[in-house]
Design a protein around this motif. Structure first.
Motif, PDB file in Angstrom:
ATOM      1  N   LEU A 245       0.816  -1.132  -0.029  1.00  0.00           N
ATOM      2  CA  LEU A 245      -0.043  -0.239  -0.082  1.00  0.00           C
ATOM      3  C   LEU A 245       0.758   1.218   0.040  1.00  0.00           C
ATOM      4  CD1 LEU A 245      -2.959   1.196   0.153  1.00  0.00           C
ATOM      5  CD2 LEU A 245      -2.570   1.117   2.608  1.00  0.00           C
ATOM      6  N   LEU A 246       1.927   1.315   0.934  1.00  0.00           N
ATOM      7  CA  LEU A 246       2.777   2.449   0.842  1.00  0.00           C
ATOM      8  C   LEU A 246       3.519   2.579  -0.579  1.00  0.00           C
ATOM      9  CD1 LEU A 246       4.283   1.759   4.350  1.00  0.00           C
ATOM     10  CD2 LEU A 246       3.328   3.851   3.682  1.00  0.00           C
ATOM     11  N   GLN A 247       3.820   1.496  -1.289  1.00  0.00           N
ATOM     12  CA  GLN A 247       4.387   1.445  -2.548  1.00  0.00           C
ATOM     13  C   GLN A 247       3.579   1.948  -3.531  1.00  0.00           C
ATOM     14  OE1 GLN A 247       7.466   1.273  -3.369  1.00  0.00           O
ATOM     15  NE2 GLN A 247       8.711  -0.067  -2.441  1.00  0.00           N
ATOM     16  N   ARG A 248       2.221   1.895  -3.437  1.00  0.00           N
ATOM     17  CA  ARG A 248       1.175   2.086  -4.313  1.00  0.00           C
ATOM     18  C   ARG A 248       1.060   3.579  -4.437  1.00  0.00           C
ATOM     19  NH1 ARG A 248      -4.245  -0.629  -2.814  1.00  0.00           N
ATOM     20  NH2 ARG A 248      -2.481  -2.470  -2.935  1.00  0.00           N
ATOM     21  N   HIS A 249       1.263   4.150  -3.610  1.00  0.00           N
ATOM     22  CA  HIS A 249       0.675   5.617  -3.369  1.00  0.00           C
ATOM     23  C   HIS A 249       2.018   6.718  -3.004  1.00  0.00           C
ATOM     24  CE1 HIS A 249      -3.629   4.629  -4.211  1.00  0.00           C
ATOM     25  NE2 HIS A 249      -3.402   3.770  -2.968  1.00  0.00           N
ATOM     26  N   ALA A 250       3.065   5.957  -2.963  1.00  0.00           N
ATOM     27  CA  ALA A 250       4.171   6.523  -2.578  1.00  0.00           C
ATOM     28  C   ALA A 250       4.387   7.839  -3.667  1.00  0.00           C
ATOM     29  CB  ALA A 250       5.533   5.732  -2.645  1.00  0.00           C
TER      30      ALA A 250
ATOM     31  N   ALA B 209       5.703  13.628   3.998  1.00  0.00           N
ATOM     32  CA  ALA B 209       4.460  13.770   3.264  1.00  0.00           C
ATOM     33  C   ALA B 209       3.419  12.864   3.893  1.00  0.00           C
ATOM     34  CB  ALA B 209       4.690  13.391   1.905  1.00  0.00           C
ATOM     35  N   TRP B 210       1.963  12.868   3.847  1.00  0.00           N
ATOM     36  CA  TRP B 210       1.035  11.998   4.411  1.00  0.00           C
ATOM     37  C   TRP B 210       0.021  11.908   3.486  1.00  0.00           C
ATOM     38  CZ3 TRP B 210       3.363  16.320   6.633  1.00  0.00           C
ATOM     39  CH2 TRP B 210       3.868  16.058   7.643  1.00  0.00           C
ATOM     40  N   ILE B 211      -0.627  10.644   3.316  1.00  0.00           N
ATOM     41  CA  ILE B 211      -1.533  10.149   2.768  1.00  0.00           C
ATOM     42  C   ILE B 211      -2.641   9.679   3.609  1.00  0.00           C
ATOM     43  CG2 ILE B 211      -2.823   8.932   0.689  1.00  0.00           C
ATOM     44  CD1 ILE B 211      -0.068   9.167  -0.744  1.00  0.00           C
TER      45      ILE B 211
ATOM     46  N   HIS C 162       2.490   7.377   6.008  1.00  0.00           N
ATOM     47  CA  HIS C 162       3.758   8.553   6.504  1.00  0.00           C
ATOM     48  C   HIS C 162       4.959   8.372   5.680  1.00  0.00           C
ATOM     49  CE1 HIS C 162       5.670  10.788   9.966  1.00  0.00           C
ATOM     50  NE2 HIS C 162       5.869  11.331   8.940  1.00  0.00           N
ATOM     51  N   TYR C 163       5.407   9.402   4.850  1.00  0.00           N
ATOM     52  CA  TYR C 163       6.420   9.171   4.155  1.00  0.00           C
ATOM     53  C   TYR C 163       7.548  10.175   4.757  1.00  0.00           C
ATOM     54  CZ  TYR C 163       3.336   6.821   0.918  1.00  0.00           C
ATOM     55  OH  TYR C 163       2.674   5.779   0.510  1.00  0.00           O
ATOM     56  N   SER C 164       8.777   9.921   4.905  1.00  0.00           N
ATOM     57  CA  SER C 164      10.032  10.747   5.547  1.00  0.00           C
ATOM     58  C   SER C 164      10.999  10.654   4.525  1.00  0.00           C
ATOM     59  CB  SER C 164      10.449  10.462   6.868  1.00  0.00           C
ATOM     60  OG  SER C 164       9.543  10.488   7.723  1.00  0.00           O
ATOM     61  N   TYR C 165      11.548  11.948   4.015  1.00  0.00           N
ATOM     62  CA  TYR C 165      12.744  11.959   3.452  1.00  0.00           C
ATOM     63  C   TYR C 165      14.015  12.625   4.035  1.00  0.00           C
ATOM     64  CZ  TYR C 165       8.411  11.391   0.338  1.00  0.00           C
ATOM     65  OH  TYR C 165       7.405  11.025  -0.003  1.00  0.00           O
ATOM     66  N   PHE C 166      15.162  12.269   3.805  1.00  0.00           N
ATOM     67  CA  PHE C 166      16.108  12.509   4.439  1.00  0.00           C
ATOM     68  C   PHE C 166      17.273  13.083   3.430  1.00  0.00           C
ATOM     69  CE2 PHE C 166      20.752  12.214   6.232  1.00  0.00           C
ATOM     70  CZ  PHE C 166      20.636  12.869   7.070  1.00  0.00           C
ATOM     71  N   TYR C 167      17.559  14.417   3.608  1.00  0.00           N
ATOM     72  CA  TYR C 167      18.885  15.019   2.901  1.00  0.00           C
ATOM     73  C   TYR C 167      20.141  15.234   3.669  1.00  0.00           C
ATOM     74  CZ  TYR C 167      14.632  16.155   0.091  1.00  0.00           C
ATOM     75  OH  TYR C 167      13.463  16.088  -0.714  1.00  0.00           O
TER      76      TYR C 167
ATOM     77  N   ALA D 116       9.167   4.897   5.486  1.00  0.00           N
ATOM     78  CA  ALA D 116       7.559   5.008   5.539  1.00  0.00           C
ATOM     79  C   ALA D 116       7.179   4.372   6.587  1.00  0.00           C
ATOM     80  CB  ALA D 116       7.196   4.556   4.175  1.00  0.00           C
ATOM     81  N   ARG D 117       5.959   4.430   6.976  1.00  0.00           N
ATOM     82  CA  ARG D 117       5.145   3.830   7.931  1.00  0.00           C
ATOM     83  C   ARG D 117       3.846   3.947   7.752  1.00  0.00           C
ATOM     84  NH1 ARG D 117       3.893   6.653  13.761  1.00  0.00           N
ATOM     85  NH2 ARG D 117       4.054   8.861  12.895  1.00  0.00           N
ATOM     86  N   ALA D 118       3.068   2.855   8.239  1.00  0.00           N
ATOM     87  CA  ALA D 118       1.388   3.082   8.071  1.00  0.00           C
ATOM     88  C   ALA D 118       0.984   2.882   9.520  1.00  0.00           C
ATOM     89  CB  ALA D 118       0.781   2.098   7.300  1.00  0.00           C
ATOM     90  N   GLN D 119       0.100   3.974  10.174  1.00  0.00           N
ATOM     91  CA  GLN D 119      -0.521   3.905  11.325  1.00  0.00           C
ATOM     92  C   GLN D 119      -1.957   4.127  11.323  1.00  0.00           C
ATOM     93  OE1 GLN D 119       1.175   8.396  12.481  1.00  0.00           O
ATOM     94  NE2 GLN D 119       0.292   7.245  13.973  1.00  0.00           N
ATOM     95  N   SER D 120      -2.785   3.392  12.156  1.00  0.00           N
ATOM     96  CA  SER D 120      -4.205   3.936  12.415  1.00  0.00           C
ATOM     97  C   SER D 120      -4.009   5.208  13.287  1.00  0.00           C
ATOM     98  CB  SER D 120      -4.915   2.732  13.081  1.00  0.00           C
ATOM     99  OG  SER D 120      -5.030   1.628  12.118  1.00  0.00           O
ATOM    100  N   ALA D 121      -4.970   6.049  12.966  1.00  0.00           N
ATOM    101  CA  ALA D 121      -5.020   7.483  13.612  1.00  0.00           C
ATOM    102  C   ALA D 121      -6.484   7.721  13.718  1.00  0.00           C
ATOM    103  CB  ALA D 121      -3.929   8.508  13.185  1.00  0.00           C
TER     104      ALA D 121
END
Length: 600
Positions: free
Chosen positions: A14-19, A188-190, A161-166, A149-154
């Motif tokens: 699911l995370l890959q489907r909507h990244a 970013a969040w979906i 939830h997607y996080s990017y490190f630079y 990335a992670r998925a959580q019930s909120a």
């Protein structure tokens, strides 16, 4: 989300489907990467002292023992010394768009004050940007883009939830932005309806902002999608994320200047002056000339090496320090960032613990939950409850009046008014439900001050660019004249300087009628107040005057980049327009409405 649904859900798929797809400026030097090689080549510092040298630690060593007193330093003194002049010149970024002309005079004064602050604040060391770029290239950090990335019930939502490190944020030195700092985290969040796994909302981080302005409905025309993936545009250097390509101006809320902004707005309405560029400098925030270029004409990242994280990830849950050099900047902008879970004070971020509340989505259930949330029985109970509150407030209001406390009475009156407003909305909702009509909501009704791309620079190009570069130095030179000449009166100089600045602003933007009205206004003011203020005290006036003249000259020299940017902007605009004409048109999904309740 039920236990059975959670167990059957392939979270990674699911995370890959909507990244999200990330698009970058063609001058961008830094891209999302993994943390392990970064940490392995960084030093660990605690309270200003190095406790582990580069090459001696790993991500597993980032634990809780130092609290928020620890920081990583990735670019060390040897890295800075290794940068030769030719490499620094090759990696230097040129301003591609005139920025000072995008805001009014207030914004340009703010820019001058910011440049002054850079000289007195502890900032990221010189040549850190080229040193970081060369080190990232040497370590091959940008070969494979990594997303954590992670998925959580909120609440009633499933949040992706997607996080990017630079390794570096070079917005200030690379693009004349607001700050530089080692390392950078963006997110970013979906928000997915757990019943059918359909995305409903998408949100993207933008500096330290929070609230509903960060999110868009999945079917909002502003959201570009490709194959189920939302497209986000990263600001050059800052990596802040935007939904639409374009240039964006930074807005700063300076409470001490709100009265001045209101006064300026009133004066503009009286003089019938409307300028889209300078209007961005008005309330509630001040438009600052820190332009973020998020045109997305460079690298596009569509495929990610997805790394799963969560509260059980050691470096997520244990490390509360900074991921880059801690310069000790009191304004915080030049310090390294904290991680996805903790802020710089070591407290858990709302964006991690409560992403639904972070983007103002509480009270808006997924479509599948709405039939359970909105029904006549619940509506009737809500009306009974609110009627009781109205009666209680009605009894308290006379008591507040008898106390003779105007503040308490006004507060009780405001609460009663709010309850009556809520009751009216509930009655309207019941009428719609009773008639069988759907409870439609505007999918953009939550937006108050959304980020919107800047239009192309208006005005006469070179003239506006030159005026934007010279206006504030001219003001400084006019003030310096006070200290050099005994015969010049303080009030007269400020009157003349103000007249030149405001009239010149309108002429540079070709607002000739507005300039004529301002000239008439200043003529009246001059007739009354020109000689009302006495001479300036002569103590140290020559030293202060020399300082102001020097500052004016240096500021004008720094601002000369506007002239070259005007030409480069024309060239870039022509290139982008040609590419747009040749590219296929992206069709957005048509907006659709959904039933969203106001009841809990």
């Amino acid at each position: 989300m039920s236990t059975d649904a959670a167990s059957a859900l392939d979270v990674r798929a699911l995370l890959q489907r909507h990244a999200p797809i990330l698009r970058f400026d063609d001058r961008e030097l830094f891209f999302p990467t993994e943390i392990e090689p970064y940490v392995a080549s960084a030093g660990l510092w605690v309270d200003g002292a190095e406790v582990a040298s580069p090459g001696t630690i790993s991500a597993a060593d980032l634990d809780h023992r130092w609290g928020n007193r620890a920081s990583l330093r990735w670019v060390d003194d040897d890295d800075l010394k290794a940068v030769v002049k030719e490499e620094a010149s090759r990696l230097a970024r040129k301003l591609l768009s005139p920025r000072l002309g995008r805001v009014g005079l207030f914004g340009r004064v703010l820019d001058a004050l910011f440049l002054l602050s850079v000289f007195v604040r502890p900032t990221t060391p010189r040549r850190t940007t080229p040193a970081a770029a060369l080190k990232a290239e040497r370590l091959g950090l940008h070969r494979t883009p990594v997303c954590y990335a992670r998925a959580q019930s909120a609440g009633e939502w499933l949040v992706l939830h997607y996080s990017y490190f630079y390794v570096m944020n070079d917005w200030r030195t690379g693009y004349r932005g607001l700050n530089d700092h080692e390392a950078d985290w963006e997110q970013a969040w979906i928000f997915v309806d757990p019943a059918n796994l359909e995305p409903r909302w998408v949100a993207a981080s933008s500096h330290d902002h929070a609230g509903a302005d960060l999110r868009r409905h999945w079917n909002d025309p502003e959201v570009i999608k490709e194959g189920g993936h939302p497209v986000l545009h990263a600001g050059a250097g800052s990596h802040a994320l935007f939904f639409r390509p374009g240039d964006y101006v930074t807005r700063l809320d300076v409470p001490a200047l709100r009265w001045l902004l209101r006064l300026q707005r009133w004066a503009r309405s009286v003089l019938r002056i409307h300028d889209e560029a300078t209007e961005r400098g008005l309330g509630p925030a001040l438009g600052a000339p820190f332009v973020e270029s998020a045109v997305g004409d460079g690298r596009s990242i569509e495929h990610w090496d997805l790394r799963m994280i969560g509260d059980d990830t050691p470096w997520i849950s244990d490390f509360r320090g900074l991921w880059g050099l801690d310069t000790g900047d009191p304004m915080e902008g030049e310090r390294g960032p904290s991680g996805p879970k903790f802020d710089r004070q070591g407290d858990v971020r709302a964006s991690w613990a409560d992403p639904v509340g972070f983007v103002g989505l509480h009270g808006t259930p997924p479509p599948s939950a709405t039939p359970e949330r909105v029904n006549r029985e619940k509506l009737a109970r809500a009306l009974v409850d609110i009627d009781e509150q109205i009666r209680r407030r009605g009894r308290l209001l006379p008591l507040a009046q008898q106390t003779g406390n105007p503040g308490e009475m006004a507060e009780e009156s405001a609460r009663l008014t709010e309850l009556l407003r809520q009751r009216s909305e509930l009655v309207d909702l019941g009428r719609r439900l009773g008639s069988g009509r759907p409870v439609d909501d505007d999918i953009r009704a939550h937006l108050r001050h959304p980020a919107v791309p800047l239009p192309p620079p208006a005005g006469s190009g070179w003239i506006l660019a030159f005026w934007a570069a010279a206006s504030v130095p001219m003001l400084l030179a006019a003030i310096a004249a006070i200290f050099f000449f005994d015969t010049v009166r303080f009030g007269g100089v400020f009157l003349i300087a103000g007249a030149v600045a405001t009239i010149g602003e309108q002429l540079a933007r070709r607002h000739f009628q507005a300039a004529i009205r301002i000239i008439g206004l200043y003529a009246v003011i001059a007739a009354v107040f020109l000689f009302a203020i006495g001479d300036v005290l002569t103590i140290s006036r020559y030293a202060l005057g020399a300082l102001l003249v020097t500052g004016a000259g240096l500021l004008f020299f720094v601002n000369l980049g506007e002239l070259g940017a005007a030409q480069r902007f024309r060239q870039r605009a022509a290139r982008l327009n040609q590419a747009a004409d040749e590219a296929p048109v992206l069709s957005d999904d048509p907006p659709e409405t959904e039933i969203e309740s106001v009841l809990r």
